[in-house]
Write a protein that holds these residues in place. Structure first.
Motif, PDB file in Angstrom:
ATOM      1  N   GLY A 107       0.879  -1.189   0.076  1.00  0.00           N
ATOM      2  CA  GLY A 107       0.109  -0.009   0.125  1.00  0.00           C
ATOM      3  C   GLY A 107       0.845   1.347   0.118  1.00  0.00           C
ATOM      4  N   VAL A 108       2.116   0.862  -0.295  1.00  0.00           N
ATOM      5  CA  VAL A 108       2.957   2.328  -0.434  1.00  0.00           C
ATOM      6  C   VAL A 108       2.629   3.059  -1.516  1.00  0.00           C
ATOM      7  N   ASP A 109       2.462   4.493  -1.506  1.00  0.00           N
ATOM      8  CA  ASP A 109       2.148   5.712  -2.385  1.00  0.00           C
ATOM      9  C   ASP A 109       3.116   5.295  -3.828  1.00  0.00           C
ATOM     10  N   LYS A 110       2.224   5.627  -4.972  1.00  0.00           N
ATOM     11  CA  LYS A 110       2.852   5.186  -6.061  1.00  0.00           C
ATOM     12  C   LYS A 110       4.352   5.991  -6.506  1.00  0.00           C
ATOM     13  N   ALA A 111       4.143   7.190  -5.998  1.00  0.00           N
ATOM     14  CA  ALA A 111       5.347   7.960  -6.287  1.00  0.00           C
ATOM     15  C   ALA A 111       6.503   7.522  -5.310  1.00  0.00           C
ATOM     16  N   VAL A 112       6.258   7.152  -4.174  1.00  0.00           N
ATOM     17  CA  VAL A 112       7.335   6.803  -3.173  1.00  0.00           C
ATOM     18  C   VAL A 112       7.880   5.473  -3.549  1.00  0.00           C
ATOM     19  N   ARG A 113       6.907   4.452  -3.861  1.00  0.00           N
ATOM     20  CA  ARG A 113       7.429   3.177  -4.285  1.00  0.00           C
ATOM     21  C   ARG A 113       8.271   3.045  -5.651  1.00  0.00           C
ATOM     22  N   ARG A 114       7.908   4.079  -6.546  1.00  0.00           N
ATOM     23  CA  ARG A 114       8.827   4.244  -8.031  1.00  0.00           C
ATOM     24  C   ARG A 114       9.965   5.010  -7.598  1.00  0.00           C
ATOM     25  N   ALA A 115      10.100   5.857  -6.808  1.00  0.00           N
ATOM     26  CA  ALA A 115      11.231   6.497  -6.381  1.00  0.00           C
ATOM     27  C   ALA A 115      12.301   5.517  -5.797  1.00  0.00           C
ATOM     28  N   ARG A 116      11.835   4.698  -4.849  1.00  0.00           N
ATOM     29  CA  ARG A 116      12.533   3.680  -4.163  1.00  0.00           C
ATOM     30  C   ARG A 116      13.081   2.612  -5.202  1.00  0.00           C
ATOM     31  N   ALA A 117      12.295   2.284  -6.227  1.00  0.00           N
ATOM     32  CA  ALA A 117      12.688   1.371  -7.067  1.00  0.00           C
ATOM     33  C   ALA A 117      13.700   1.793  -8.135  1.00  0.00           C
ATOM     34  N   ALA A 118      13.338   3.172  -8.485  1.00  0.00           N
ATOM     35  CA  ALA A 118      14.498   3.662  -9.390  1.00  0.00           C
ATOM     36  C   ALA A 118      16.147   3.420  -8.597  1.00  0.00           C
ATOM     37  N   GLU A 119      15.953   3.893  -7.211  1.00  0.00           N
ATOM     38  CA  GLU A 119      17.154   3.837  -6.565  1.00  0.00           C
ATOM     39  C   GLU A 119      17.745   2.576  -6.640  1.00  0.00           C
ATOM     40  N   LEU A 120      17.121   1.291  -6.721  1.00  0.00           N
ATOM     41  CA  LEU A 120      17.604   0.086  -6.457  1.00  0.00           C
ATOM     42  C   LEU A 120      17.895  -0.253  -8.224  1.00  0.00           C
ATOM     43  N   LEU A 121      17.325   0.220  -9.095  1.00  0.00           N
ATOM     44  CA  LEU A 121      17.641   0.159 -10.425  1.00  0.00           C
ATOM     45  C   LEU A 121      19.155   0.765 -10.567  1.00  0.00           C
ATOM     46  N   ARG A 122      19.331   1.744 -10.106  1.00  0.00           N
ATOM     47  CA  ARG A 122      20.699   2.418 -10.311  1.00  0.00           C
ATOM     48  C   ARG A 122      21.750   1.745  -9.740  1.00  0.00           C
ATOM     49  N   LEU A 123      21.187   1.271  -8.537  1.00  0.00           N
ATOM     50  CA  LEU A 123      22.270   0.264  -7.554  1.00  0.00           C
ATOM     51  C   LEU A 123      22.676  -0.908  -8.598  1.00  0.00           C
ATOM     52  N   VAL A 124      21.809  -1.565  -9.337  1.00  0.00           N
ATOM     53  CA  VAL A 124      22.270  -2.723 -10.016  1.00  0.00           C
ATOM     54  C   VAL A 124      22.422  -2.426 -11.481  1.00  0.00           C
TER      55      VAL A 124
END
Length: 325
Positions: A107-124
């Motif tokens: 139930g995490v807000d869309k903008a928040v979850r996409r921002a976190r996903a983008a961070e992890l995509l940068r990591l990998v």
């Protein structure tokens, strides 16, 4: 990321009907360790991983993560995340939405979850592919996405089930380096199931060799390779010759095995010579039918090339012989 946590298995057993897949194993893995569970098919390593994840029930024993006994907790409440061998990406979701999926379910807000996903995509190193579908990615790229998706829940322990098996040999080596880099940067515990000895030695701080549902030996890669505890470990790790003596078997590393031309105390004849770059793998057979492997440095081999059928004598330094149990 969450703080790393130590893991302890206490007499953990898994039975399937009358078959015991994992037999009362005890194992302690320090926080922040890269641990590889290593062994042949059917040795119990994947069952052990799935019990840690909560995807298999424990027949007997306890699993303790940090201060918490998680034996009976569901997977989502354990502080672990699992990266499956098949990657199991959702084909209809973009890369970034695949990574963000677990947060969406929470139930995490869309903008928040996409921002976190983008961070992890940068990591990998997958941020340029955020809007692609899985079918538009190579196997190695899909693996990176699956890794980012597992990490988004901020686990204390990441569980990896043969994550490199579907990759070609060149990419496998590259991804080994990436996994080690990520584990060091994140500082969390990785538990990685593999049947590849080279993979385990390249990645692990702790190698746990399993056989028949039990732990045959555990220790650093160097300790396990240089001082195998048993004939099984010596043979499975590879690179060792087993010598039968009056006091019991000993192991001699293939790169410490010397071959000299002509008869000697242990005569043999050459059966194969395989060029492997820095070394030539020379297989010989003694009169009693025992096969030996010697890793001969390329320069030494070129100075006196051996051919199949050549008569040689096998020798080693006494200090290079390791007793087995």
């Amino acid at each position: 990321m969450a703080d790393p946590a130590a893991l302890e298995l206490v007499a953990v057993t898994k039975r399937y009907g009358t078959t015991t897949a994992v037999d009362a194993i005890d194992l302690k893995i320090a926080a922040g360790t890269y641990c590889c569970l290593l062994g042949p098919s059917g040795c119990g390593k994947t069952s052990t991983l799935r019990m840690i994840a909560g995807h298999e029930s424990v027949s007997d024993g306890d699993i303790v993560l940090g201060p918490t006994n998680v034996t009976d907790l569901p997977p989502a409440r354990r502080g672990t995340a699992m990266m499956f061998q098949s990657y199991a990406l959702f084909p209809h979701l973009t890369v970034i939405d695949n990574v963000a999926f677990a947060l969406r379910m929470r139930g995490v807000d869309k903008a928040v979850r996409r921002a976190r996903a983008a961070e992890l995509l940068r990591l990998v190193h997958m941020d340029p592919y955020a809007e692609r579908l899985p079918a538009q990615l190579s196997g190695g790229q899909q693996q990176r996405v699956a890794l980012a998706r597992a990490l988004i829940t901020e686990p204390q322990i990441l569980l990896l089930d043969e994550p490199l098996s579907a990759l070609d040999p060149f990419l496998r080596v590259r991804m080994r380096a990436e996994l080690k880099r990520l584990q060091r940067e994140l500082g969390i515990t990785f538990i990685h199931v593999t049947h590849g000895q080279e993979e385990a030695m390249a990645l692990a701080d702790l190698v746990v060799v399993m056989n028949g549902g039990r732990i045959e030996q555990q220790g650093s890669p160097r300790a396990v390779f240089n001082a195998p505890a048993s004939e099984f470990v010596a043979r499975f790790m590879g690179g060792h010759n087993i010598v039968a003596t009056a006091t019991g078997p000993i192991a001699v590393r293939a790169d410490h095995t010397r071959l000299t031309r002509g008869d000697g105390p242990r005569p043999a004849f050459v059966t194969t010579c395989e060029y492997q770059g820095a070394h030539v793998h020379v297989t010989v057979k003694t009169a009693d039918g025992v096969e030996w492997l010697a890793l001969v440095p390329e320069r030494s081999f070129d100075a006196d090339p051996l051919e199949p059928g050549a008569v040689v004598s096998v020798a080693w330094a006494e200090a290079d012989a390791h007793p087995l149990i």
